[in-house]
Design a protein around this motif. Structure first.
Motif, PDB file in Angstrom:
ATOM      1  N   THR A 158       0.826  -1.214   0.000  1.00 22.21           N
ATOM      2  CA  THR A 158       0.000   0.000   0.000  1.00 22.21           C
ATOM      3  C   THR A 158       0.858   1.261   0.000  1.00 22.21           C
ATOM      4  O   THR A 158       0.335   2.354   0.217  1.00 22.21           O
TER       5      THR A 158
ATOM      6  N   THR B 157      -2.108  -2.823 -10.156  1.00 21.36           N
ATOM      7  CA  THR B 157      -3.559  -2.676 -10.108  1.00 21.36           C
ATOM      8  C   THR B 157      -4.276  -3.460 -11.198  1.00 21.36           C
ATOM      9  O   THR B 157      -5.461  -3.742 -11.078  1.00 21.36           O
TER      10      THR B 157
ATOM     11  N   ALA C 275      -3.740   0.320  -5.308  1.00 24.53           N
ATOM     12  CA  ALA C 275      -4.792  -0.683  -5.075  1.00 24.53           C
ATOM     13  C   ALA C 275      -4.391  -2.070  -5.565  1.00 24.53           C
ATOM     14  O   ALA C 275      -5.216  -2.822  -6.069  1.00 24.53           O
TER      15      ALA C 275
ATOM     16  N   PRO D 182      -6.176  -5.398  -3.381  1.00 18.69           N
ATOM     17  CA  PRO D 182      -7.475  -5.908  -3.834  1.00 18.69           C
ATOM     18  C   PRO D 182      -7.400  -6.611  -5.181  1.00 18.69           C
ATOM     19  O   PRO D 182      -8.069  -7.622  -5.397  1.00 18.69           O
TER      20      PRO D 182
ATOM     21  N   ASP E 119     -14.138  -9.144  -0.311  1.00 22.61           N
ATOM     22  CA  ASP E 119     -12.928  -9.220   0.501  1.00 22.61           C
ATOM     23  C   ASP E 119     -13.094  -8.289   1.697  1.00 22.61           C
ATOM     24  O   ASP E 119     -13.019  -7.071   1.560  1.00 22.61           O
TER      25      ASP E 119
ATOM     26  N   SER F  72     -11.382  -2.436   5.164  1.00 22.82           N
ATOM     27  CA  SER F  72     -12.394  -2.170   4.143  1.00 22.82           C
ATOM     28  C   SER F  72     -13.040  -3.459   3.661  1.00 22.82           C
ATOM     29  O   SER F  72     -12.583  -4.568   3.954  1.00 22.82           O
TER      30      SER F  72
ATOM     31  N   ASP G  41     -14.000  -4.915  -0.011  1.00 24.09           N
ATOM     32  CA  ASP G  41     -13.729  -4.677  -1.423  1.00 24.09           C
ATOM     33  C   ASP G  41     -14.497  -5.669  -2.280  1.00 24.09           C
ATOM     34  O   ASP G  41     -14.493  -6.869  -2.003  1.00 24.09           O
TER      35      ASP G  41
ATOM     36  N   THR H 262     -12.710  -2.568  -9.002  1.00 21.25           N
ATOM     37  CA  THR H 262     -13.107  -2.859  -7.629  1.00 21.25           C
ATOM     38  C   THR H 262     -13.898  -1.704  -7.033  1.00 21.25           C
ATOM     39  O   THR H 262     -13.747  -0.555  -7.434  1.00 21.25           O
TER      40      THR H 262
ATOM     41  N   SER I 233     -14.811  -0.248  -3.133  1.00 18.86           N
ATOM     42  CA  SER I 233     -14.380  -0.381  -1.747  1.00 18.86           C
ATOM     43  C   SER I 233     -15.225   0.504  -0.843  1.00 18.86           C
ATOM     44  O   SER I 233     -15.489   1.664  -1.170  1.00 18.86           O
TER      45      SER I 233
ATOM     46  N   HIS J  31     -22.961  -3.378  -6.982  1.00 17.57           N
ATOM     47  CA  HIS J  31     -21.861  -3.739  -7.872  1.00 17.57           C
ATOM     48  C   HIS J  31     -22.275  -4.848  -8.839  1.00 17.57           C
ATOM     49  O   HIS J  31     -21.893  -4.824 -10.013  1.00 17.57           O
TER      50      HIS J  31
ATOM     51  N   SER K 129      -5.466 -12.562  -0.769  1.00 20.87           N
ATOM     52  CA  SER K 129      -4.744 -11.554  -1.558  1.00 20.87           C
ATOM     53  C   SER K 129      -3.251 -11.868  -1.582  1.00 20.87           C
ATOM     54  O   SER K 129      -2.578 -11.653  -2.599  1.00 20.87           O
TER      55      SER K 129
END
Length: 697
Positions: free
Chosen positions: A81, A254, A273, A276, A299, A304, A306, A335, A337, A443, A489
């Motif tokens: 991150t 990403t 990101a 994720p 996730d 968070s 996701d 994604t 989040s 989503h 992940s």
């Protein structure tokens, strides 16, 4: 604490994947026959400490010293991150920008976009000071002809002034028509790199040679701003090498693939990101193992929740995303989040209503039940109070949670609401569940998929406690909890392909496109990207190149990626494929059948396969009729009170076992809740399949 699944051969090498999260650093390790996993607390000030801590935990499980373990690693994937945090916290490098004179406000204008902050619509964050933007006298016309060449001595003076007065640490260069002809821009970039060798320089034409000056310029600027974000990763790479690691780090991007550290230095924003995205790539492998073609991924970690979609066995991608209201032209796994993770803090707003998130307790001090001095009630605290999490077996029993602390913070929060600790905890759980259910429904619907034909792939440390209820409320008939769900992940980091791409702007009507010329250009792109992956260390026989083009209705804002069969450009087939995709995503009523189509970009994407972790097949079977619960504990199945619920140890289950809800399945690092009306079945790869009905909600 991790567990071994199967027994490892002493001669096989290891594939490691690590995901540095806001609360825990997750590690998954495989050798082709066995799979180990571990969680180590993330240190926000030194994330390398969590990485090495997780490596040590797995080395201990295998029975090796840390140096010997790292010396046998054949692949080391890392999701970090670092770049995301630099942008979220707005603490990147101070950058300058050279752009075409008259267009100095392109970034600040941000295409007139506005974001909502505390009820006010304001321009998105501008990552560069206006005083650090310099207009350059240069011009290229729409046909690519150079009308005004660049005065390099003026460039020398401009950069010198930026260094002395603005104290810039990196430079972005992006001219208006450089996607059509990059001669002016690249001459400036080469000059600055030669004359100012210590200054990192990022070119929009090199990084994203496509139409749309805002997006192209923003890519250059954000890469400049994040140019120092990888310093900690380079220090970690050196520390790992000193400890025994013999292979280079592969960083998750990403788009769902991996890149080398050197390539990430060239374009740091590809790492935004990445965590994720890695989880979604691993979820796609789970779908392949389970024979699932369409799924939605959920996730839920510490910070968070996701969501992503897998359609036709492939993760759904988008050509651009949004970051703090800015349009980021970075191909990415699509994604969504929201701030509902195990560490999300519950609070009471000015209207006296209970709210949950998006602020998180993160790894430190963490939820109150961690015993690190946390004073805020979190989702994890609520789950401990309600009995869903067993305080004595957290992280395989290596950490005992403080239920009294969880009760205390829930009671304190509930005082102003007139609620008991248990009622407050139930409210926290219900609000979090409602937010995640709403996001899942949104989503799935926005992706044009019917929930009744989907599976929900559930992962993350907290996901299994909510996803069966989410599925029931959204009419999704099946939930699949993969093996090592809490570190999926990280598993994605241990199994994702190397991925590189080259892109070229097209801007031509489909019916007027020169098929031979476009095919030739695609071949040039493919040849270049094939070599890029080779430079990343992938043998020639393990490299594959795929081609696609961006297509949209004439002058529409966004395009759809249409895959090609090799480099053949067949306008009729492309039109049919575009209309089919467009109808699936936006509905048949949104299509103008006779409308003109235009091609916006040409792209070649190369992937390369390296050693990777896999999910082992469990050949164990049960001779008796059914598994027996290892214990019972009181759990609040509704707000009126608790009841004794049977609890099963997931490591004790074997393929074919079936458990009827209500029940709990406890693993060393996660728990799965089986609601009343749901049935859990153990699969051959040790995935847990929950068949649910709307009654299970």
């Amino acid at each position: 604490m991790g567990v071994s699944e199967g027994s490892s051969s002493a001669s096989r090498g290891f594939s490691i994947g690590i995901d540095v999260g806001g609360t825990f650093t997750d590690l998954a390790c495989g050798d082709g026959e066995s799979l180990w996993r571990a969680k180590s607390p993330t240190d926000p000030q030194n994330f390398g400490r969590g990485v090495l801590g997780a490596c040590q935990l797995v080395a201990d499980q295998i029975g090796l010293g840390l140096g010997d373990f790292l010396g046998r690693v054949e692949r080391f994937g890392l999701g970090t991150t670092a770049v995301t945090n630099a942008l979220v916290e707005k603490q990147g490098a101070r950058a300058g920008l050279l752009t075409t004179a008259g267009f100095e406000d392109t970034i600040a204008m941000a295409r007139s976009r506005r974001v909502s902050i505390e009820g006010y619509l304001v321009p998105p964050w501008t990552p560069i000071e206006r005083s650090s933007v310099v207009g350059v006298q240069e011009r290229v016309d729409r046909n690519g002809n150079v009308l005004v060449p660049v005065d390099l001595e003026a460039i020398r003076a401009a950069v010198t002034d930026l260094l002395e007065t603005q104290r810039i640490e990196a430079l972005a260069v992006s001219f208006l028509w450089s996607f059509k002809n990059s001669e002016n821009e690249l001459s400036v970039v080469e000059f600055v790199r030669r004359e100012f060798p210590g200054l990192p320089v990022f070119s929009g034409a090199e990084l994203h040679p496509s139409i749309r000056e805002y997006e192209r310029t923003l890519v250059a600027v954000l890469n400049a701003v994040t140019s120092t974000a990888l310093d900690g990763i380079e220090a970690l790479a050196q520390q790992l090498a000193d400890t025994g690691l013999r292979v280079p780090l592969l960083l998750l991007q990403t788009s769902g693939g991996t890149v080398t550290l050197a390539e990430a230095r060239r374009a740091p924003v590809v790492l935004v990101a990445s965590g994720p995205a890695a989880g979604v790539m691993a979820a796609a492998e789970v779908c392949a193992d389970e024979g699932i073609t369409d799924a939605i991924c959920g996730d839920m970690g510490g910070t968070s929740f996701d969501l992503a979609v897998i359609a036709g066995s492939q993760p759904q991608r988008s050509e651009r995303g949004e970051l703090h209201g800015m349009i980021l032209a970075q191909p990415r796994v699509d994604t969504l989040s929201i701030g509902s993770g195990g560490g999300s803090i519950a609070w009471v707003d000015g209207r006296g209503l209970l709210r949950v998130g998006p602020r998180s307790a993160r790894a430190w001090p963490g939820p109150a039940c961690y015993g690190n001095g946390g004073q805020d009630a979190t989702i994890t605290d609520a789950l401990v109070v309600l009995g869903y999490i067993d305080p004595s077996s957290f992280l395989g029993g290596t950490k005992t949670l403080d239920r009294e602390a969880a009760l205390r913070v829930c009671a304190t929060l509930g005082e102003s609401l007139g609620l008991s600790a248990e009622e407050t905890a139930w409210g926290i759980r219900e609000i979090a569940l409602a937010e995640m259910t709403k996001a899942t429904r949104l989503h799935a619907g926005s992706s044009g998929l019917d929930p009744r034909h989907l599976s929900l792939i559930s992962y993350g440390g907290s996901g299994g406690l909510f996803t069966a209820s989410i599925a029931a409320a959204t009419n999704i008939p099946r939930v699949v909890v993969p093996p090592a769900a809490s570190v999926l992940s990280a598993f994605g980091a241990a199994s994702a392909d190397v991925r590189r791409q080259r892109i070229k702007s097209a801007d031509v009507l489909l019916g007027r496109a020169d098929a031979e010329e476009i095919s030739a250009e695609l071949k040039r792109l493919g040849s270049g990207v094939f070599q890029d992956v080779g430079d990343d260390g992938v043998p020639e026989g393990d490299r594959v190149v795929a081609y696609d083009v961006g297509v949209r209705f004439f002058r529409q804002t966004s395009e759809v990626s249409v895959p090609l069969e090799g480099t053949t450009f067949d306008a009729k087939a492309i039109r049919a494929a575009f209309l089919e995709q467009y109808a699936a995503r936006y509905g048949v009523g949104a299509i103008g059948r006779d409308a003109q189509l235009e091609v916006t970009f040409l792209r070649a994407v190369a992937t390369g396969r390296l050693p990777r972790a896999t999910f082992p097949i469990d050949t164990a079977s049960r001779t008796d009729k059914a598994p027996e619960p290892s214990s019972h504990r009181p759990v609040f199945l509704d707000r009126d009170g608790s009841e004794q619920v049977p609890c099963y140890r997931t490591p004790d289950l074997v393929p074919g076992d079936r458990i009827h809800g209500p029940a709990l399945a406890d693993d060393v690092d996660t728990t799965v809740f089986i609601p009343r009306g749901a049935v859990l079945t153990v699969g051959a790869h040790r995935s847990l399949r929950l068949d649910v009905t709307p009654d299970a909600a």
